[in-house]
Design an enzyme around this catalytic site. Structure first.
Site, PDB file in Angstrom:
ATOM      1  N   ASP A 181       0.336  -0.529  -0.301  1.00  0.00           N
ATOM      2  CA  ASP A 181       0.080   0.113   0.357  1.00  0.00           C
ATOM      3  C   ASP A 181       0.734   1.397   0.123  1.00  0.00           C
ATOM      4  O   ASP A 181       2.020   1.289   0.189  1.00  0.00           O
ATOM      5  CB  ASP A 181      -1.520   0.254   0.837  1.00  0.00           C
ATOM      6  CG  ASP A 181      -2.006  -1.322   1.176  1.00  0.00           C
ATOM      7  OD1 ASP A 181      -2.390  -1.534   0.153  1.00  0.00           O
ATOM      8  OD2 ASP A 181      -2.391  -1.102   2.355  1.00  0.00           O
TER       9      ASP A 181
HETATM   10  N1  URA Z   1      -1.334  -6.146   3.698  1.00  0.00           N
HETATM   11  C1  URA Z   1      -2.281  -4.572   3.862  1.00  0.00           C
HETATM   12  O1  URA Z   1      -2.786  -4.626   4.232  1.00  0.00           O
HETATM   13  N2  URA Z   1      -1.555  -3.590   3.285  1.00  0.00           N
HETATM   14  C2  URA Z   1      -0.015  -3.487   2.363  1.00  0.00           C
HETATM   15  O2  URA Z   1       0.391  -2.716   1.986  1.00  0.00           O
HETATM   16  C3  URA Z   1       0.424  -5.339   2.561  1.00  0.00           C
HETATM   17  C4  URA Z   1      -0.010  -5.688   3.209  1.00  0.00           C
END
Ligand code: URA
Length: 241
Positions: free
Chosen positions: A101
């Protein structure tokens, strides 16, 4: 080389996605639309996808320490900084293996090898991804137990995860938990914690298979060597008990 394999090698798409592009009539060889999935690309052939020529480049593999505030894609229509922007010296058309993310930091692989990328993200291959999450609330065995059993997110049960409680701060009402999973669904770690009542306010991925971020500061990247790539491949193909 078969057309779908050629496209995967060129980093355009996975073999499966390449077949879809072919079925949609978007792929041409020397100006002729490819109709047969079994079509062979010969040396000197000019392959185009949606009118864009594709080339078979040397396969390259990078390990990036992704900072927060950067998106895990090749380009962004809103002009935000992408992970590829952090590796300006790379001439091959690399893209991220899976995604982190915008507000997640940590280990991210980038490559132009479609088959390798598929192999790394497919849950069947059980490549461990280790995350450290700072969460709001108090983590304990009872609260976290559902993570080890699997819980339903968006109608689908997660595979059992492994956790370790790193720190609990009752005064600030927050905890730090390490979570190991081998799936990579959208916002998976955040959703898993949310499902047990803990809101993630900081997330970082510290390990991918046998790789960690030793020697890399946020924003820095390095090329993986042949041994590291082959070790990851071995991890993916080794049958789990
Ligand atoms: N899980 C998440 O919630 N965000 C990420 O960036 C990677 C795994």
């Amino acid at each position: 080389m078969r057309i779908n394999k050629y496209m995967a090698h060129a980093g355009v798409a996975s073999r499966r996605k390449a077949e879809e592009l072919i079925k949609q009539g978007l792929v041409t060889i020397n100006g002729e639309t490819v109709r047969e999935l079994a079509t062979i690309v010969k040396s000197g052939d000019k392959v185009e996808v949606e009118g864009q020529p594709i080339y078979n480049e040397e396969k390259v593999y990078y390990l990036l320490n992704k900072p927060r505030g950067v998106i895990s894609s090749v380009s962004d229509d809103k002009g935000r900084r992408t992970v590829v922007d952090l590796l300006p010296q790379v001439k091959e058309r690399i893209y991220p293996v899976g995604r982190l993310d915008w507000d997640t930091s940590g280990i991210l692989l980038l490559t132009n090898d479609g088959d390798f990328s598929d192999e790394m993200v497919h849950p069947r291959n059980e490549i461990d991804k280790v995350y450290i999450a700072r969460v709001k609330g108090i983590a304990n065995k009872e609260v976290l137990r559902p993570l080890t059993r699997g819980l339903v997110i968006a109608g689908k049960k997660t595979k059992p995860a492994v956790y370790e409680i790193i720190k609990v701060d009752p005064v600030k009402n927050r905890s730090v938990v390490q979570l190991t999973i081998h799936e990579g669904r959208n916002h998976q770690v955040k959703k898993m914690f949310e499902a047990v009542g803990l809101l993630v306010d900081k997330l970082s991925r510290t390990q991918f298979g046998n790789l960690d971020l030793t020697g890399l500061r946020p924003g820095e990247a390095r090329r993986l060597n042949k041994k590291e790539v082959s070790r990851l491949h071995t991890l993916a193909v080794t049958k789990k008990k």
